[in-house]
Design a protein around this motif. Sequence first.
Motif, PDB file in Angstrom:
ATOM      1  N   TYR A  55      -2.202  -7.536  76.106  1.00 45.99           N
ATOM      2  CA  TYR A  55      -2.523  -8.955  75.943  1.00 45.99           C
ATOM      3  C   TYR A  55      -1.753  -9.544  74.752  1.00 45.99           C
ATOM      4  CZ  TYR A  55      -6.597  -8.064  78.980  1.00 45.99           C
ATOM      5  OH  TYR A  55      -7.417  -7.723  80.017  1.00 45.99           O
ATOM      6  N   PHE A  56      -1.744  -8.801  73.652  1.00 48.75           N
ATOM      7  CA  PHE A  56      -1.058  -9.280  72.446  1.00 48.75           C
ATOM      8  C   PHE A  56       0.440  -9.372  72.675  1.00 48.75           C
ATOM      9  CE2 PHE A  56       1.102  -8.005  68.399  1.00 48.75           C
ATOM     10  CZ  PHE A  56       0.974  -9.238  67.770  1.00 48.75           C
ATOM     11  N   ARG A  57       1.035  -8.359  73.305  1.00 41.14           N
ATOM     12  CA  ARG A  57       2.490  -8.352  73.513  1.00 41.14           C
ATOM     13  C   ARG A  57       2.914  -9.494  74.439  1.00 41.14           C
ATOM     14  NH1 ARG A  57       6.218  -7.567  72.358  1.00 41.14           N
ATOM     15  NH2 ARG A  57       7.403  -5.784  73.143  1.00 41.14           N
ATOM     16  N   LYS A  58       2.108  -9.771  75.447  1.00 39.89           N
ATOM     17  CA  LYS A  58       2.440 -10.872  76.360  1.00 39.89           C
ATOM     18  C   LYS A  58       2.429 -12.195  75.607  1.00 39.89           C
ATOM     19  CE  LYS A  58       1.222 -12.677  80.949  1.00 39.89           C
ATOM     20  NZ  LYS A  58       1.315 -14.106  80.600  1.00 39.89           N
ATOM     21  N   TRP A  59       1.383 -12.393  74.796  1.00 38.48           N
ATOM     22  CA  TRP A  59       1.302 -13.629  74.003  1.00 38.48           C
ATOM     23  C   TRP A  59       2.476 -13.713  73.029  1.00 38.48           C
ATOM     24  CZ3 TRP A  59       0.940 -14.161  68.686  1.00 38.48           C
ATOM     25  CH2 TRP A  59       0.707 -15.469  68.223  1.00 38.48           C
ATOM     26  N   LEU A  60       2.794 -12.603  72.380  1.00 35.31           N
ATOM     27  CA  LEU A  60       3.862 -12.583  71.381  1.00 35.31           C
ATOM     28  C   LEU A  60       5.210 -12.905  72.013  1.00 35.31           C
ATOM     29  CD1 LEU A  60       4.035 -11.951  68.302  1.00 35.31           C
ATOM     30  CD2 LEU A  60       4.782  -9.651  68.943  1.00 35.31           C
ATOM     31  N   SER A  61       5.469 -12.365  73.189  1.00 37.60           N
ATOM     32  CA  SER A  61       6.762 -12.615  73.843  1.00 37.60           C
ATOM     33  C   SER A  61       6.913 -14.072  74.245  1.00 37.60           C
ATOM     34  CB  SER A  61       6.918 -11.706  75.071  1.00 37.60           C
ATOM     35  OG  SER A  61       5.956 -12.030  76.058  1.00 37.60           O
ATOM     36  N   GLU A  62       5.782 -14.744  74.519  1.00 35.19           N
ATOM     37  CA  GLU A  62       5.821 -16.145  74.912  1.00 35.19           C
ATOM     38  C   GLU A  62       5.913 -17.090  73.710  1.00 35.19           C
ATOM     39  OE1 GLU A  62       2.310 -16.668  77.226  1.00 35.19           O
ATOM     40  OE2 GLU A  62       3.094 -15.594  78.990  1.00 35.19           O
ATOM     41  N   HIS A  63       5.255 -16.717  72.618  1.00 36.95           N
ATOM     42  CA  HIS A  63       5.162 -17.627  71.467  1.00 36.95           C
ATOM     43  C   HIS A  63       6.071 -17.237  70.301  1.00 36.95           C
ATOM     44  CE1 HIS A  63       1.464 -18.479  73.721  1.00 36.95           C
ATOM     45  NE2 HIS A  63       1.493 -19.665  73.162  1.00 36.95           N
ATOM     46  N   HIS A  64       6.419 -15.971  70.199  1.00 32.33           N
ATOM     47  CA  HIS A  64       7.312 -15.510  69.117  1.00 32.33           C
ATOM     48  C   HIS A  64       8.283 -14.460  69.652  1.00 32.33           C
ATOM     49  CE1 HIS A  64       5.199 -17.583  65.845  1.00 32.33           C
ATOM     50  NE2 HIS A  64       4.091 -17.283  66.490  1.00 32.33           N
ATOM     51  N   PRO A  65       9.165 -14.871  70.563  1.00 32.84           N
ATOM     52  CA  PRO A  65      10.098 -13.903  71.161  1.00 32.84           C
ATOM     53  C   PRO A  65      11.055 -13.282  70.148  1.00 32.84           C
ATOM     54  CG  PRO A  65      10.703 -16.171  71.726  1.00 32.84           C
ATOM     55  CD  PRO A  65       9.368 -16.236  71.066  1.00 32.84           C
ATOM     56  N   GLU A  66      11.169 -13.893  68.975  1.00 34.48           N
ATOM     57  CA  GLU A  66      12.072 -13.360  67.954  1.00 34.48           C
ATOM     58  C   GLU A  66      11.524 -12.113  67.270  1.00 34.48           C
ATOM     59  OE1 GLU A  66       9.112 -15.834  65.718  1.00 34.48           O
ATOM     60  OE2 GLU A  66      10.156 -15.979  67.643  1.00 34.48           O
ATOM     61  N   VAL A  67      10.223 -11.838  67.434  1.00 29.68           N
ATOM     62  CA  VAL A  67       9.586 -10.700  66.758  1.00 29.68           C
ATOM     63  C   VAL A  67       9.833  -9.426  67.562  1.00 29.68           C
ATOM     64  CG1 VAL A  67       7.398  -9.678  66.024  1.00 29.68           C
ATOM     65  CG2 VAL A  67       7.823 -12.125  65.670  1.00 29.68           C
ATOM     66  N   ALA A  68      10.489  -8.463  66.922  1.00 29.78           N
ATOM     67  CA  ALA A  68      10.793  -7.195  67.595  1.00 29.78           C
ATOM     68  C   ALA A  68      10.227  -5.990  66.845  1.00 29.78           C
ATOM     69  CB  ALA A  68      12.308  -7.030  67.751  1.00 29.78           C
ATOM     70  N   PHE A  69       9.914  -6.169  65.550  1.00 33.01           N
ATOM     71  CA  PHE A  69       9.463  -5.048  64.730  1.00 33.01           C
ATOM     72  C   PHE A  69       8.056  -5.300  64.179  1.00 33.01           C
ATOM     73  CE2 PHE A  69      14.071  -4.982  64.677  1.00 33.01           C
ATOM     74  CZ  PHE A  69      14.352  -3.642  64.913  1.00 33.01           C
ATOM     75  N   ILE A  70       7.346  -4.245  63.940  1.00 29.36           N
ATOM     76  CA  ILE A  70       5.946  -4.361  63.542  1.00 29.36           C
ATOM     77  C   ILE A  70       5.799  -5.047  62.188  1.00 29.36           C
ATOM     78  CG2 ILE A  70       5.712  -2.118  62.365  1.00 29.36           C
ATOM     79  CD1 ILE A  70       3.196  -3.670  64.870  1.00 29.36           C
ATOM     80  N   ARG A  71       6.774  -4.876  61.291  1.00 34.70           N
ATOM     81  CA  ARG A  71       6.665  -5.498  59.967  1.00 34.70           C
ATOM     82  C   ARG A  71       6.965  -6.995  59.999  1.00 34.70           C
ATOM     83  NH1 ARG A  71       9.283  -0.789  55.969  1.00 34.70           N
ATOM     84  NH2 ARG A  71       7.718   0.805  56.490  1.00 34.70           N
ATOM     85  N   GLN A  72       7.351  -7.488  61.166  1.00 38.61           N
ATOM     86  CA  GLN A  72       7.560  -8.935  61.311  1.00 38.61           C
ATOM     87  C   GLN A  72       6.262  -9.672  61.630  1.00 38.61           C
ATOM     88  OE1 GLN A  72      11.129  -8.256  64.131  1.00 38.61           O
ATOM     89  NE2 GLN A  72      11.533 -10.280  63.263  1.00 38.61           N
ATOM     90  N   ILE A  73       5.204  -8.917  61.913  1.00 38.10           N
ATOM     91  CA  ILE A  73       3.911  -9.562  62.187  1.00 38.10           C
ATOM     92  C   ILE A  73       3.319 -10.028  60.866  1.00 38.10           C
ATOM     93  CG2 ILE A  73       1.610  -9.310  63.198  1.00 38.10           C
ATOM     94  CD1 ILE A  73       3.865  -9.056  65.218  1.00 38.10           C
ATOM     95  N   THR A  74       3.240 -11.353  60.694  1.00 39.14           N
ATOM     96  CA  THR A  74       2.754 -11.932  59.450  1.00 39.14           C
ATOM     97  C   THR A  74       1.290 -12.339  59.571  1.00 39.14           C
ATOM     98  OG1 THR A  74       3.380 -14.155  60.143  1.00 39.14           O
ATOM     99  CG2 THR A  74       5.062 -12.844  58.987  1.00 39.14           C
ATOM    100  N   VAL A  75       0.721 -12.728  58.441  1.00 41.04           N
ATOM    101  CA  VAL A  75      -0.646 -13.247  58.439  1.00 41.04           C
ATOM    102  C   VAL A  75      -0.736 -14.469  59.353  1.00 41.04           C
ATOM    103  CG1 VAL A  75      -2.433 -14.310  57.010  1.00 41.04           C
ATOM    104  CG2 VAL A  75      -1.133 -12.360  56.123  1.00 41.04           C
TER     105      VAL A  75
END
Length: 343
Positions: free
Chosen positions: A52-72
């Motif tokens: 669920y999280f990855r699907k949302w992330l790919s739609e809203h933040h496709p630029e994020v590829a690495f775990i340390r890019q997940i911000t607050v």
Amino acid sequence: MAKRMVRGRNALTADQTRNYELDEAFQLFCKVKEAEGKRIRTLKDYRKHWGYFRKWLSEHHPEVAFIRQITVGIAREYHLYMASDRSKYQGVSNRYLPGVKLAPATVAIRLRTFRAMFRFFLDEGVITENPTLQIKPPKEDEEEIVVFSEEQLIKIISAANRTTYKGFRDWVLMILLADTGLRVNEALSLSTNMIDFSNRVIRLPAAITKNRKGRIVPFSEDISVALHELIEETAQHFTTNNIFVDVYGNDLSADAVRKIFRRYAEKTELIGKVKFSPHVFRHYFCTKYLLNGGDIASLQRIVGHSDISTTRKYLQVDFRHIRLQHDRYSPIANLLGGSSCGN
């Protein structure tokens, strides 16, 4: 030569110098949790919630590829999406309910998994800061426990056609759940060696209980007769020790039982009158056990509640009983009963 004590999980320890790709970090989490003995169902839930999280992330933040890019900010945005924007069954064409939001309990469960993953990533050195630290689960209103009336229970168990193997199996499962308070997954995991007919108890091993503690569950004489008959009939058709199987001799899943029971509820027009699921049989048992004079401590042991506060919820008995008790014990009704107030 003295033996060396084994410490830690060296083979599964993260490389703290690397910036893990998203799914790579998640696979590390899953491998460690599997090594810790988490159940298959729990691991399946982890994968589902991560999806669920990855699907949302790919739609809203496709630029994020690495775990340390997940911000607050990203973590908070995902939380708000689940709490406010996500619709129930979104993406499931035949079940999508636009405008119907996720229940607070569903959001809380997904957030619990989400936060647990990032705590793990921090502890393992996969990330240096936990972006979910300030995210709190939503508060949930405590819903009133609604159970079958006796008439409704009779109606739904009578809907099973006991002249067929499937119908008889369904009938036995329903009356067993109502007589013992077993969780549906516990009932479906039963094998013949767990049934002690001489003492009329089920000996549940820790491996199949929710809290991983074995327990003994009594059952009535009527259930004993029904289980005997089902076991004997199953043995005529299949080579299995399982109590509940499908018409091909395969294991029954909880999802399959939910669909079967829902069809009975639709057939008897109980849909809409009772929030229906196999768990309502457990509610029925717990409520009636207390109403019939059972004590809360023994009920806790029978149904396997880890916290007695869960068991206490069943003291909030159904309205008809409350009405009856009030009529019987109201101080004003007793004070004024039979008297004429106007004289």
